[in-house]
Every structure is written in structure tokens, then in C-alpha cells.
Design a protein around this motif. Structure first.
Motif, mmCIF file in Angstrom:
data_model
loop_
_atom_site.group_PDB
_atom_site.id
_atom_site.type_symbol
_atom_site.label_atom_id
_atom_site.label_comp_id
_atom_site.label_asym_id
_atom_site.label_seq_id
_atom_site.Cartn_x
_atom_site.Cartn_y
_atom_site.Cartn_z
ATOM 1 N N CYS A 1 0.823 -1.214 0.000
ATOM 2 C CA CYS A 1 0.000 0.000 0.000
ATOM 3 C C CYS A 1 0.856 1.263 0.000
ATOM 4 C CB CYS A 1 -0.911 0.021 1.225
ATOM 5 S SG CYS A 1 -2.262 -1.165 1.168
ATOM 6 N N THR A 2 0.354 2.287 -0.671
ATOM 7 C CA THR A 2 1.038 3.585 -0.715
ATOM 8 C C THR A 2 0.106 4.713 -0.288
ATOM 9 O OG1 THR A 2 0.476 3.813 -3.072
ATOM 10 C CG2 THR A 2 2.631 2.853 -2.540
ATOM 11 N N ASP A 3 -1.056 4.376 0.266
ATOM 12 C CA ASP A 3 -2.013 5.401 0.678
ATOM 13 C C ASP A 3 -2.016 5.532 2.201
ATOM 14 O OD1 ASP A 3 -3.262 3.076 1.444
ATOM 15 O OD2 ASP A 3 -5.239 3.641 0.685
ATOM 16 N N GLY A 4 -3.113 6.004 2.759
ATOM 17 C CA GLY A 4 -3.187 6.227 4.196
ATOM 18 C C GLY A 4 -3.790 5.090 4.983
ATOM 19 N N SER A 5 -3.664 3.867 4.499
ATOM 20 C CA SER A 5 -4.282 2.729 5.182
ATOM 21 C C SER A 5 -3.741 2.539 6.600
ATOM 22 C CB SER A 5 -4.074 1.453 4.366
ATOM 23 O OG SER A 5 -4.742 1.519 3.131
ATOM 24 N N ALA A 6 -2.445 2.724 6.782
ATOM 25 C CA ALA A 6 -1.851 2.556 8.113
ATOM 26 C C ALA A 6 -2.470 3.534 9.102
ATOM 27 C CB ALA A 6 -0.339 2.745 8.045
ATOM 28 N N ALA A 7 -2.702 4.763 8.659
ATOM 29 C CA ALA A 7 -3.305 5.771 9.533
ATOM 30 C C ALA A 7 -4.743 5.413 9.888
ATOM 31 C CB ALA A 7 -3.257 7.143 8.857
ATOM 32 N N ILE A 8 -5.461 4.807 8.958
ATOM 33 C CA ILE A 8 -6.840 4.377 9.245
ATOM 34 C C ILE A 8 -6.841 3.347 10.363
ATOM 35 C CG2 ILE A 8 -8.791 3.071 8.325
ATOM 36 C CD1 ILE A 8 -8.759 5.939 7.391
ATOM 37 N N VAL A 9 -5.948 2.377 10.292
ATOM 38 C CA VAL A 9 -5.883 1.340 11.328
ATOM 39 C C VAL A 9 -5.548 1.963 12.684
ATOM 40 C CG1 VAL A 9 -4.755 -0.791 12.065
ATOM 41 C CG2 VAL A 9 -5.247 -0.421 9.630
ATOM 42 N N PHE B 1 -3.505 -13.757 -1.911
ATOM 43 C CA PHE B 1 -2.812 -14.914 -1.354
ATOM 44 C C PHE B 1 -1.645 -14.497 -0.461
ATOM 45 C CE2 PHE B 1 0.351 -14.272 -4.607
ATOM 46 C CZ PHE B 1 1.497 -14.908 -4.161
ATOM 47 N N ALA B 2 -0.834 -13.527 -0.892
ATOM 48 C CA ALA B 2 0.347 -13.131 -0.120
ATOM 49 C C ALA B 2 -0.023 -12.413 1.183
ATOM 50 C CB ALA B 2 1.273 -12.277 -0.977
ATOM 51 N N PRO B 3 -0.932 -11.415 1.158
ATOM 52 C CA PRO B 3 -1.347 -10.822 2.432
ATOM 53 C C PRO B 3 -1.996 -11.826 3.385
ATOM 54 C CG PRO B 3 -1.962 -9.389 0.615
ATOM 55 C CD PRO B 3 -1.500 -10.678 0.004
ATOM 56 N N ASN B 4 -2.788 -12.749 2.856
ATOM 57 C CA ASN B 4 -3.407 -13.751 3.729
ATOM 58 C C ASN B 4 -2.359 -14.648 4.380
ATOM 59 O OD1 ASN B 4 -6.052 -12.939 3.425
ATOM 60 N ND2 ASN B 4 -6.472 -14.336 1.730
ATOM 61 N N ASN B 5 -1.355 -15.043 3.617
ATOM 62 C CA ASN B 5 -0.301 -15.882 4.187
ATOM 63 C C ASN B 5 0.509 -15.128 5.236
ATOM 64 O OD1 ASN B 5 -0.951 -18.167 2.727
ATOM 65 N ND2 ASN B 5 0.449 -17.696 1.040
ATOM 66 N N GLU B 6 0.747 -13.835 5.014
ATOM 67 C CA GLU B 6 1.450 -13.043 6.023
ATOM 68 C C GLU B 6 0.607 -12.920 7.289
ATOM 69 O OE1 GLU B 6 4.349 -10.807 7.946
ATOM 70 O OE2 GLU B 6 4.443 -12.109 6.182
ATOM 71 N N GLY B 7 -0.709 -12.731 7.107
ATOM 72 C CA GLY B 7 -1.588 -12.695 8.270
ATOM 73 C C GLY B 7 -1.581 -14.002 9.034
ATOM 74 N N LEU B 8 -1.585 -15.122 8.320
ATOM 75 C CA LEU B 8 -1.514 -16.431 8.979
ATOM 76 C C LEU B 8 -0.205 -16.596 9.742
ATOM 77 C CD1 LEU B 8 -3.005 -18.804 6.234
ATOM 78 C CD2 LEU B 8 -3.998 -18.292 8.476
ATOM 79 N N PRO C 1 6.366 -5.437 1.232
ATOM 80 C CA PRO C 1 7.254 -4.489 0.555
ATOM 81 C C PRO C 1 6.894 -4.218 -0.897
ATOM 82 C CG PRO C 1 8.356 -6.598 0.901
ATOM 83 C CD PRO C 1 7.078 -6.646 1.674
ATOM 84 N N THR C 2 6.299 -5.198 -1.578
ATOM 85 C CA THR C 2 5.924 -5.022 -2.979
ATOM 86 C C THR C 2 4.518 -5.569 -3.200
ATOM 87 O OG1 THR C 2 6.933 -7.144 -3.573
ATOM 88 C CG2 THR C 2 8.285 -5.164 -3.858
ATOM 89 N N ARG C 3 3.846 -5.029 -4.200
ATOM 90 C CA ARG C 3 2.479 -5.440 -4.504
ATOM 91 C C ARG C 3 2.474 -6.761 -5.269
ATOM 92 N NH1 ARG C 3 -0.730 -3.890 -9.186
ATOM 93 N NH2 ARG C 3 -2.906 -4.458 -8.823
ATOM 94 N N THR C 4 1.620 -7.683 -4.860
ATOM 95 C CA THR C 4 1.477 -8.956 -5.566
ATOM 96 C C THR C 4 0.227 -8.977 -6.436
ATOM 97 O OG1 THR C 4 0.226 -10.004 -3.770
ATOM 98 C CG2 THR C 4 2.636 -10.161 -3.688
ATOM 99 N N GLY C 5 -0.737 -8.099 -6.130
ATOM 100 C CA GLY C 5 -1.963 -8.033 -6.919
ATOM 101 C C GLY C 5 -2.953 -9.140 -6.638
#
Length: 300
Positions: free
Chosen positions: A45-53, A74-81, A67-71
Motif C-alpha cells: 500500500c502507498t495510501d493512508g491505510s496505516a493511519a486508518i488502522v 494470497f500473499a497478504p493472507n499468508n502473512e496474516g496467517l 514491501p511489494t504489490r502482488t496483486g
């Protein structure tokens, strides 16, 4: 300060959607089940999502950014797991909303049914109103293909079946593939028997286009005022939509339904992992991803 390990971890993958992310987090904050932690995982992400949280000022709501967008989720879910401390895991799309009883109904179901994987009904909403509903099968002999915002599963599921797969190697959708592997591994599935999720598919709403509508805000307001009444209204509208389609069938719709049925049977009989069906399914999935990116207003 380190909080005690919660019973449940909520994973929210997101990409540059801070406005609707705030609505999704509000729907989590107002759950009747409160023993949870939330991992919001940015896909570069490059927007204000961190500030929203951080604006929620709730230590259970945590943020990390790849660090990089996967589009793909799957990658964010695996990081969350990887970061999850809960015994159970639930998923929520950054542009979707949970009714207040969502987590409670799922936790009640896994306890009552001794299930490993529970799922609630998900209502798909488009600009023209409710279009589809999934994941509310009540028979023990049938398991619906439910979208991830309706899921809750034991963390032992991915530990045994493996993480979410990269869509380039998954012959079917990354969510369908994950659910199918859990089912074939013998995990016990159970539906809650009630609808508890509003899903706003981003291609339908052109979520990243400059003129995109943000219906989540008005639906969230209505949900917070009277959630039961909202569910009744949406289900009633969906029933009329289904009735209209039955009364006014089209040749194209009938052909698409027939083709999907044949394709599904072929996959069940032959196996989706075998060539040439696997190659066909991966190519089709790639075409759908490219089309969805264009509809969302994102580059390929």
C-alpha cells in the motif's frame, strides 16, 4: 504491551482502499464476539491505510505492509496467517461488511457442530442491487463454495493443507483451492445457516476508478441503525431478483449455466490438477484476473 493471545485472528488483506477499509474495520469493531485480534495486511500500500488502522486506537487492530504489490490476496493472507496468534482464523475483504452477529454465529457453529471450518452466508451487492448469495447450505451432505469473508477455520487447517497458493500455480481460484484442499483433507465443515456478510465485489463497483461509488458507508450506517432490518431488506430484494431471472430466462444465461455445470463435472471426474484441464483452468483464471484488474481501474 503484549496482549494475551486471543481466541480468534481476523485477517484483512488490503490495497490502497483506506476509505472503505475504515468501514470494514467498523464492522469488526461492532461484533458481538470480541475476543479477537485483527491483522490488516497491505499488499504494498502507498495510501493512508496505516493511519486508518491506527485511528481506531485499539491495540487489537494491527497493521503491516508487504514491501511489494502482488496483486492478489494470497500473499497478504499468508502473512496474516504467519502472524496470527488465535486458535481460529477469519477473513474479511477490505471492501466488505460483517453483520454484528457474524463472528458469534461462526464460533457457536464450530462449538455446536465440532467443526474445523464454518461458513456463513454471503450476499453479493452490485450497483443495481443484490445479485447473488453463497455459502448458506444447511444440509450436512453438501458443502457450499463460500467466499472467504464468510469463513472461520481452525489454524490447524493451513498448517496441514498448506498456505494460500499463488494464482499462477493454483488451477482454480485461490480461495476455492484453499477450501477444496481443506475439504479433501477431511476437515469437518458446517454452515451457520444464516446470512452475515455483505460483499461488494470490486470489479462490479470499479473500486479504484476516480468516479467510483463507495456504498459501504451508507450500508454501514443502515447496519448500525438496524442490522436485522437491513438483512431482511437485502434478502427480499435478492428474492425478487432471482424470481425475475427465472421468469425472464435468456439463451446466453442458460448456455453459461450449462457450460459451468459441464466444467464442474469434468473437474470432479478428471481432477483439476491434471493436464490438460489444469493448464486450461490456469489460463482462464489469468484472463479473469486481467479482466478484473481492468474493471477495478487498476493496471495489469
Amino acid at each position: 504491551m503484549t496482549l494475551p493471545a486471543p481466541r480468534l485472528t481476523v485477517i484483512i488483506p488490503t490495497y490502497n482502499s483506506s476509505r472503505v477499509l475504515a468501514c470494514a474495520l467498523q464492522s469488526v469493531a461492532h461484533q458481538t464476539w470480541q475476543d479477537f485480534e485483527v491483522w490488516v495486511v497491505g499488499d504494498g500500500c502507498t495510501d493512508g491505510s496505516a493511519a486508518i488502522v491506527s485511528s481506531f486506537k485499539d491495540p487489537r487492530f494491527q497493521w503491516t505492509n508487504l514491501p511489494t504489490r502482488t496483486g492478489n490476496q494470497f500473499a497478504p493472507n499468508n502473512e496474516g496467517l504467519r502472524r496470527a496468534r488465535g486458535e481460529y482464523v477469519a477473513h474479511l475483504g477490505h471492501d466488505d461488511l460483517w453483520f454484528p452477529w457474524h463472528l458469534s454465529s461462526l464460533m457457536e457453529t464450530v462449538g455446536r457442530e465440532r467443526a474445523d471450518f464454518a461458513y456463513g452466508g454471503v450476499l453479493f451487492l452490485g450497483p443495481d442491487g443484490p445479485r447473488e448469495a453463497y455459502g448458506n447450505a444447511k444440509t450436512r451432505a453438501h458443502v457450499s463454495v463460500a467466499p472467504p469473508p464468510g469463513w472461520l477455520y481452525r489454524k490447524t487447517v493451513p498448517e496441514r493443507c498448506g498456505p494460500w497458493r499463488d494464482p499462477r500455480v493454483e488451477p482454480i481460484g485461490v480461495d476455492v483451492g484453499f477450501q477444496a484442499r481443506a475439504f479433501t483433507a477431511g476437515f469437518r465443515f458446517a454452515p451457520t445457516g444464516q446470512f452475515s456478510v455483505l460483499k461488494f465485489p470490486s470489479p462490479w463497483w470499479r473500486s479504484y476508478a476516480s468516479d467510483a461509488d463507495t456504498p459501504q458507508e451508507r450500508f454501514l450506517t443502515e447496519m448500525q441503525h438496524d442490522a436485522a432490518q437491513l438483512r431482511t431488506r437485502v434478502l427480499t430484494s435478492l428474492a425478487f431478483s432471482y424470481a425475475k431471472r427465472i421468469e425472464e430466462p435468456t439463451v446466453g444465461g442458460a448456455l453459461r449455466s450449462a457450460f459451468r455445470a459441464v466444467e464442474r463435472r469434468a473437474g470432479e471426474w478428471y481432477g483439476v490438477e491434471r493436464w490438460p484441464l489444469s493448464a486450461y483452468l490456469r489460463a482462464r483464471s489469468a484472463r479473469r484476473r486481467r479482466r478484473a484488474l481492468a474493471l477495478r481501474g487498476l493496471p495489469d
